[in-house]
Design a protein around this motif. Structure first.
Motif, mmCIF file in Angstrom:
data_model
loop_
_atom_site.group_PDB
_atom_site.id
_atom_site.type_symbol
_atom_site.label_atom_id
_atom_site.label_comp_id
_atom_site.label_asym_id
_atom_site.label_seq_id
_atom_site.Cartn_x
_atom_site.Cartn_y
_atom_site.Cartn_z
ATOM 1 N N ALA A 84 0.833 -1.207 0.000
ATOM 2 C CA ALA A 84 0.000 0.000 0.000
ATOM 3 C C ALA A 84 0.871 1.261 0.000
ATOM 4 O O ALA A 84 0.595 2.229 -0.727
ATOM 5 N N TRP A 85 1.944 1.247 0.794
ATOM 6 C CA TRP A 85 2.845 2.394 0.905
ATOM 7 C C TRP A 85 3.503 2.720 -0.434
ATOM 8 O O TRP A 85 3.730 3.880 -0.777
ATOM 9 N N THR A 86 3.789 1.681 -1.218
ATOM 10 C CA THR A 86 4.444 1.856 -2.520
ATOM 11 C C THR A 86 3.594 2.689 -3.474
ATOM 12 O O THR A 86 4.119 3.361 -4.361
ATOM 13 N N LEU A 87 2.285 2.679 -3.286
ATOM 14 C CA LEU A 87 1.382 3.415 -4.173
ATOM 15 C C LEU A 87 1.314 4.907 -3.845
ATOM 16 O O LEU A 87 0.751 5.687 -4.608
ATOM 17 N N ILE A 88 1.897 5.313 -2.700
ATOM 18 C CA ILE A 88 1.886 6.725 -2.300
ATOM 19 C C ILE A 88 3.123 7.400 -2.885
ATOM 20 O O ILE A 88 4.251 7.010 -2.584
ATOM 21 N N PRO A 89 2.945 8.421 -3.745
ATOM 22 C CA PRO A 89 4.109 9.059 -4.370
ATOM 23 C C PRO A 89 4.959 9.818 -3.360
ATOM 24 O O PRO A 89 4.441 10.391 -2.407
ATOM 25 N N ASP A 90 6.271 9.786 -3.561
ATOM 26 C CA ASP A 90 7.219 10.508 -2.716
ATOM 27 C C ASP A 90 7.551 11.850 -3.342
ATOM 28 O O ASP A 90 7.434 12.041 -4.550
ATOM 29 N N HIS A 91 7.990 12.776 -2.509
ATOM 30 C CA HIS A 91 8.538 14.042 -2.984
ATOM 31 C C HIS A 91 9.666 14.415 -2.045
ATOM 32 O O HIS A 91 9.798 13.859 -0.967
ATOM 33 N N ILE A 92 10.483 15.334 -2.470
ATOM 34 C CA ILE A 92 11.590 15.771 -1.625
ATOM 35 C C ILE A 92 11.698 17.289 -1.701
ATOM 36 O O ILE A 92 11.571 17.876 -2.766
ATOM 37 N N ASP A 93 11.873 17.903 -0.567
ATOM 38 C CA ASP A 93 12.130 19.336 -0.506
ATOM 39 C C ASP A 93 13.592 19.532 -0.871
ATOM 40 O O ASP A 93 14.470 18.885 -0.304
ATOM 41 N N GLU A 94 13.870 20.408 -1.800
ATOM 42 C CA GLU A 94 15.247 20.578 -2.276
ATOM 43 C C GLU A 94 16.213 20.912 -1.149
ATOM 44 O O GLU A 94 17.390 20.620 -1.219
ATOM 45 N N ASP A 95 15.724 21.557 -0.104
ATOM 46 C CA ASP A 95 16.611 21.929 1.005
ATOM 47 C C ASP A 95 16.606 20.869 2.108
ATOM 48 O O ASP A 95 17.338 20.964 3.071
ATOM 49 N N GLU A 96 15.766 19.843 1.943
ATOM 50 C CA GLU A 96 15.522 18.902 3.032
ATOM 51 C C GLU A 96 16.700 18.010 3.350
ATOM 52 O O GLU A 96 17.059 17.837 4.502
ATOM 53 N N GLU A 97 17.320 17.407 2.337
ATOM 54 C CA GLU A 97 18.307 16.367 2.606
ATOM 55 C C GLU A 97 19.756 16.810 2.429
ATOM 56 O O GLU A 97 20.593 16.509 3.249
ATOM 57 N N ALA A 98 20.062 17.496 1.338
ATOM 58 C CA ALA A 98 21.463 17.671 0.970
ATOM 59 C C ALA A 98 22.058 19.030 1.286
ATOM 60 O O ALA A 98 23.262 19.137 1.447
ATOM 61 N N SER A 99 21.231 20.050 1.405
ATOM 62 C CA SER A 99 21.765 21.403 1.522
ATOM 63 C C SER A 99 22.671 21.574 2.734
ATOM 64 O O SER A 99 23.680 22.264 2.669
ATOM 65 N N HIS A 100 22.292 20.982 3.844
ATOM 66 C CA HIS A 100 23.051 21.143 5.086
ATOM 67 C C HIS A 100 24.458 20.560 4.986
ATOM 68 O O HIS A 100 25.345 20.952 5.735
ATOM 69 N N PHE A 101 24.647 19.610 4.075
ATOM 70 C CA PHE A 101 25.929 18.901 4.002
ATOM 71 C C PHE A 101 26.746 19.266 2.767
ATOM 72 O O PHE A 101 27.818 18.732 2.566
ATOM 73 N N LYS A 102 26.236 20.189 1.949
ATOM 74 C CA LYS A 102 26.854 20.463 0.644
ATOM 75 C C LYS A 102 28.326 20.852 0.760
ATOM 76 O O LYS A 102 29.126 20.538 -0.109
ATOM 77 N N ARG A 103 28.682 21.503 1.852
ATOM 78 C CA ARG A 103 30.075 21.959 2.020
ATOM 79 C C ARG A 103 31.059 20.801 2.151
ATOM 80 O O ARG A 103 32.265 20.997 2.066
ATOM 81 N N TYR A 104 30.572 19.565 2.362
ATOM 82 C CA TYR A 104 31.456 18.406 2.540
ATOM 83 C C TYR A 104 31.883 17.766 1.224
ATOM 84 O O TYR A 104 32.630 16.796 1.227
ATOM 85 N N GLY A 105 31.392 18.239 0.098
ATOM 86 C CA GLY A 105 31.744 17.650 -1.188
ATOM 87 C C GLY A 105 30.766 16.554 -1.576
ATOM 88 O O GLY A 105 29.967 16.095 -0.763
ATOM 89 N N PRO A 106 30.841 16.089 -2.840
ATOM 90 C CA PRO A 106 29.822 15.156 -3.343
ATOM 91 C C PRO A 106 29.800 13.795 -2.647
ATOM 92 O O PRO A 106 28.723 13.255 -2.390
ATOM 93 N N PHE A 107 30.965 13.210 -2.358
ATOM 94 C CA PHE A 107 30.967 11.872 -1.760
ATOM 95 C C PHE A 107 30.379 11.886 -0.359
ATOM 96 O O PHE A 107 29.453 11.126 -0.050
ATOM 97 N N LEU A 108 30.906 12.748 0.504
ATOM 98 C CA LEU A 108 30.449 12.773 1.900
ATOM 99 C C LEU A 108 29.007 13.279 2.000
ATOM 100 O O LEU A 108 28.208 12.737 2.782
ATOM 101 N N THR A 109 28.677 14.268 1.191
ATOM 102 C CA THR A 109 27.298 14.776 1.186
ATOM 103 C C THR A 109 26.327 13.664 0.797
ATOM 104 O O THR A 109 25.296 13.471 1.440
ATOM 105 N N THR A 110 26.664 12.923 -0.261
ATOM 106 C CA THR A 110 25.797 11.837 -0.722
ATOM 107 C C THR A 110 25.689 10.744 0.331
ATOM 108 O O THR A 110 24.589 10.245 0.617
ATOM 109 N N THR A 111 26.817 10.364 0.912
ATOM 110 C CA THR A 111 26.814 9.303 1.930
ATOM 111 C C THR A 111 25.905 9.672 3.093
ATOM 112 O O THR A 111 25.047 8.881 3.504
ATOM 113 N N ILE A 112 26.083 10.878 3.619
ATOM 114 C CA ILE A 112 25.286 11.309 4.774
ATOM 115 C C ILE A 112 23.813 11.460 4.392
ATOM 116 O O ILE A 112 22.922 10.944 5.076
#
Length: 198
Positions: A84-112
């Motif tokens: 049932a959960w799979t049928l609910i579409p996801d969205h992401i706020d552009e500032d939600e996940e990656a912005s806080h870590f952007k200063r760490y570079g692509p590898f560390l930002t992506t990992t975190i």
């Protein structure tokens, strides 16, 4: 046969469930921001292995507390919920996940960011359940990790790619049907173990 199922069922399920998921949208966002695909791909791999190893370990640990029949009933209910959960579409706020870590570079930002985004996500929950169901722990973790890479690497390599171009509703329905089939199999197994089917 069980070894192949422990690898290929998790791979296929997670690859399907991941299409249009918030972590795939996060991969697209990271690819657009950094335009350096390989550190992002390595970050996805490291985060997924760490996250799914922990999820698989929890699945194995929880499975040890229940009889096989009880565990099968629990898995049937959980797979049904994830379907049932799979049928609910996801969205992401552009500032939600990656912005806080952007200063760490692509590898560390992506990992975190990926590790955090996967916490409580349907693919992590699916990993817990699949590790509880299948006997080969490492193959389940490898399978779910491969599924994540199958869904996310093309998105990272083609940074201009948009998930909106895919038939997401159809893909989500297929993924939901796969989880529903697993729920049915777990329920059938539980009924057999409980002696309800003769």
């Amino acid at each position: 046969m069980e070894a192949l199922q422990s690898l290929f069922v998790p791979t296929g399920l997670v690859a399907l469930a991941e299409i249009g998921d918030k972590t795939q949208l996060l991969a697209l966002l990271l690819a657009a921001r950094f335009r350096r695909p390989w550190p992002i791909i390595w970050g996805i791999l490291v985060a997924t292995v760490a996250n799914h190893f922990a999820a698989g370990a929890i699945g194995k640990w929880v499975a040890s507390f229940f009889s096989e029949a009880t565990l099968s009933w629990i898995l049937a209910a959980c797979f049904l919920a994830v379907a049932a959960w799979t049928l609910i579409p996801d969205h992401i706020d552009e500032d939600e996940e990656a912005s806080h870590f952007k200063r760490y570079g692509p590898f560390l930002t992506t990992t975190i960011a990926f590790f955090i985004a996967e916490m409580g996500d349907k693919t992590q929950i699916a990993t817990v359940m699949l590790a509880a169901q299948y006997p080969h722990f490492w193959l389940v973790v490898i399978g779910t990790t491969l599924g994540m890479l199958i869904a996310n690497v093309p998105v990272v390599l083609a940074g201009h790619f948009s998930a909106d171009k895919l038939p997401l509703t159809l893909i989500h329905r297929i993924a939901a049907l796969c989880f529903l089939a697993l729920a049915g199999y777990a329920a059938w197994n539980a009924a057999t173990l409980s002696g309800w089917l003769g």
